[in-house]
Write a protein that holds these residues in place. Structure first.
Motif, PDB file in Angstrom:
ATOM      1  N   ARG A  61       0.831  -1.214   0.000  1.00  0.00           N
ATOM      2  CA  ARG A  61       0.000   0.000   0.000  1.00  0.00           C
ATOM      3  C   ARG A  61       0.859   1.256   0.000  1.00  0.00           C
ATOM      4  O   ARG A  61       2.057   1.215  -0.221  1.00  0.00           O
ATOM      5  CB  ARG A  61      -0.956   0.013   1.219  1.00  0.00           C
TER       6      ARG A  61
ATOM      7  N   ASN B  72      -1.066  -2.413  -7.190  1.00  0.00           N
ATOM      8  CA  ASN B  72      -2.492  -2.005  -7.231  1.00  0.00           C
ATOM      9  C   ASN B  72      -2.813  -0.928  -6.197  1.00  0.00           C
ATOM     10  O   ASN B  72      -3.699  -1.086  -5.369  1.00  0.00           O
ATOM     11  CB  ASN B  72      -3.427  -3.220  -7.083  1.00  0.00           C
TER      12      ASN B  72
ATOM     13  N   THR C  42     -10.874  -8.150  -8.060  1.00  0.00           N
ATOM     14  CA  THR C  42     -10.344  -8.095  -6.696  1.00  0.00           C
ATOM     15  C   THR C  42     -10.142  -6.645  -6.266  1.00  0.00           C
ATOM     16  O   THR C  42     -10.520  -5.728  -6.987  1.00  0.00           O
ATOM     17  CB  THR C  42      -9.045  -8.940  -6.608  1.00  0.00           C
TER      18      THR C  42
ATOM     19  N   LYS D  76      -9.157 -12.912  -2.386  1.00  0.00           N
ATOM     20  CA  LYS D  76      -9.274 -13.416  -3.748  1.00  0.00           C
ATOM     21  C   LYS D  76      -7.932 -13.994  -4.163  1.00  0.00           C
ATOM     22  O   LYS D  76      -6.927 -13.327  -3.949  1.00  0.00           O
ATOM     23  CB  LYS D  76      -9.680 -12.286  -4.686  1.00  0.00           C
TER      24      LYS D  76
ATOM     25  N   ASP E  95       0.858 -12.873  -0.859  1.00  0.00           N
ATOM     26  CA  ASP E  95      -0.335 -12.070  -1.155  1.00  0.00           C
ATOM     27  C   ASP E  95      -0.866 -11.436   0.126  1.00  0.00           C
ATOM     28  O   ASP E  95      -2.077 -11.271   0.298  1.00  0.00           O
ATOM     29  CB  ASP E  95      -1.418 -12.924  -1.836  1.00  0.00           C
TER      30      ASP E  95
ATOM     31  N   HIS F 253      -5.943  -4.581   5.079  1.00  0.00           N
ATOM     32  CA  HIS F 253      -7.073  -3.643   4.993  1.00  0.00           C
ATOM     33  C   HIS F 253      -7.365  -3.164   6.400  1.00  0.00           C
ATOM     34  O   HIS F 253      -7.281  -3.952   7.352  1.00  0.00           O
ATOM     35  CB  HIS F 253      -8.313  -4.341   4.434  1.00  0.00           C
TER      36      HIS F 253
HETATM   37  C1  NCD Z   1      -5.539  -8.050  -2.839  1.00  0.00           C
HETATM   38  C2  NCD Z   1      -5.554  -6.647  -2.250  1.00  0.00           C
HETATM   39  O1  NCD Z   1      -6.184  -6.432  -1.214  1.00  0.00           O
HETATM   40  O2  NCD Z   1      -4.898  -5.763  -2.835  1.00  0.00           O
HETATM   41  N1  NCD Z   1      -6.636  -8.785  -2.286  1.00  0.00           N
HETATM   42  C3  NCD Z   1      -6.757 -10.114  -2.199  1.00  0.00           C
HETATM   43  O3  NCD Z   1      -7.813 -10.595  -1.795  1.00  0.00           O
HETATM   44  N2  NCD Z   1      -5.772 -10.919  -2.522  1.00  0.00           N
HETATM   45  C4  NCD Z   1      -5.589  -7.983  -4.309  1.00  0.00           C
HETATM   46  C5  NCD Z   1      -5.223  -9.264  -4.978  1.00  0.00           C
HETATM   47  O4  NCD Z   1      -4.065  -9.646  -4.996  1.00  0.00           O
HETATM   48  O5  NCD Z   1      -6.119  -9.939  -5.488  1.00  0.00           O
END
Ligand code: NCD
Ligand code: ZN
Length: 367
Positions: free
Chosen positions: A22, A47, A108, A228, A256, A260
């Motif tokens: 982030r 992202n 996602t 995801k 991954d 959040h």
């Molecule tokens: C990821 C995110 O929060 O950026 N979320 C997830 O569920 N893995 C995005 C992603 O890698 O799909």
């Protein structure tokens, strides 16, 4: 080595080939937890909002991360987007950017500017192949909106078959660009593992820590286990565990880890997708393997030091063609660590609940 008898294990510091760090306050909170997890090198996802689509943005982002935690190597990626041209790929390569991440539009978190049609990007993929860059695939097909689906016409795409439905695209991309290094990120099904194995050595898969222990029932009622691709069946999970210990280089760690704020997980809005695993990355994998052996789905003899060293670092680094510049080691001790209840820091307005909050796990000591 008898894995389940070990109370202590020394490993080279890990390479985590898929992290979400982030920006802003969230990056201040989570970036310092990379080393806590036993990791000293990461491949950073692009992202952000807005997504990282230019070389300049990407390098500035790397500098921000370095300023937060200088003792980590950040390998950087661009977000595949219509503004990315062959020229941008050449520029990215010169700037030391390692790869390009493709998100199918809307599947996602922060993927609204993602890909709709892969063929549009064939010229970009051709240039990436020429420049020896890595294509990272979020391998899911967007769901069929529930109100548009007519059962008699076709199989609807849901979050349960979204990954298997993507696998023909992986195959097609590999056939069209056989020398292009491709990673199918966060494999979550036995079918995905098979699809990677069926390709040549230019194709590899990453496996997260949480998909090694979760199944559907775990996330159905728990927002902190929802991500995801969603965790699938016990058979899929057990296939992933076995892929870790028998991968011989085709699969390696990409957590991954996706933080959040807790309000986005338990607020009034839709639940944000993403499981946060960074501070205990290596430990969670060891716990999952141990449980796999206890359940009798992983052969204890398959869990070797060489295999663990490969999965946690050697194979990912080899695929990315990078060394471990730091040469550090970590010692993990069983049951000597504990997952925090919530990650927070004075002065920061975000709080993140980690995977398996409050539970016992392996501790990490740096040598
Ligand atoms: C990821 C995110 O929060 O950026 N979320 C997830 O569920 N893995 C995005 C992603 O890698 O799909
Ligand atoms: Zn991700």
């Amino acid at each position: 080595m008898r894995f389940t008898q070990l109370n202590e294990i020394e490993l080279p510091a890990a390479f985590d080939a898929h992290v979400h760090l982030r920006d802003g306050e969230m990056s201040q909170l989570v970036t310092p937890t990379i080393r806590q997890g036993g990791v000293n090198q990461v491949y950073v996802m692009p992202n952000l909002v807005p997504p990282v689509t230019t070389v300049q943005q990407c390098l500035a982002y790397r500098d921000q991360l370095k300023a937060i935690e200088p003792n980590v190597d950040y390998l950087m990626s661009l977000y595949l987007h219509e503004s990315i041209t062959s020229e941008a790929i050449r520029e990215a390569k010169k700037a030391g950017i390692m790869g390009v991440k493709s998100y199918p539009a809307g599947v996602t978190t922060n993927s609204s500017s993602g890909v709709i049609d892969y063929e549009t990007f064939y010229p970009v993929f051709a240039e990436m192949e020429k420049q020896n860059m890595v294509l990272n695939l979020h391998g899911e097909v967007p769901s069929t909106p529930s109100h548009t689906h007519a059962t008699k016409d076709a199989t609807a795409i849901t979050i349960l078959n979204a990954e298997p439905a993507f696998l023909p695209t992986l195959k097609a991309l590999h056939e069209k660009f056989p020398a292009l290094r491709i990673i199918l990120e966060h494999c979550s099904t036995a079918a995905a593992l098979e699809a990677v194995r069926a390709c040549g050595p230019a194709v590899a898969g990453t496996i997260t820590a949480h998909h090694l222990s979760l199944i559907i029932d775990d996330w159905a009622g728990d927002p902190f286990c929802f991500c995801k691709p969603v965790a699938k069946t016990p058979e899929d999970r057990d296939a992933l565990l076995n892929a870790v210990v028998t991968s011989k280089g085709r699969f390696f760690l990409g957590t991954d880890s996706a933080p959040h704020d807790q309000g986005k997980k338990r607020g009034e809005d839709k639940v944000a997708a993403g499981v946060f695993t960074q501070p205990n990355a290596v430990a969670y994998v060891l716990d999952a393997l141990e449980k796999g052996v206890e359940r009798g789905v992983v052969e204890e003899g398959d869990v070797t030091l060489e295999g663990l060293e490969g999965f946690f670092g050697g194979w990912g680094r080899a695929f990315y063609q990078v060394g471990d510049g730091r040469g550090e080691k970590v010692v993990l001790r069983k049951g000597a660590g504990r997952v925090v209840d919530v990650l927070e820091k004075d002065g920061l307005g975000v709080r993140v609940v980690p995977f398996r909050r409050g539970e016992e796990t392996w501790s990490v000591e740096w040598k």
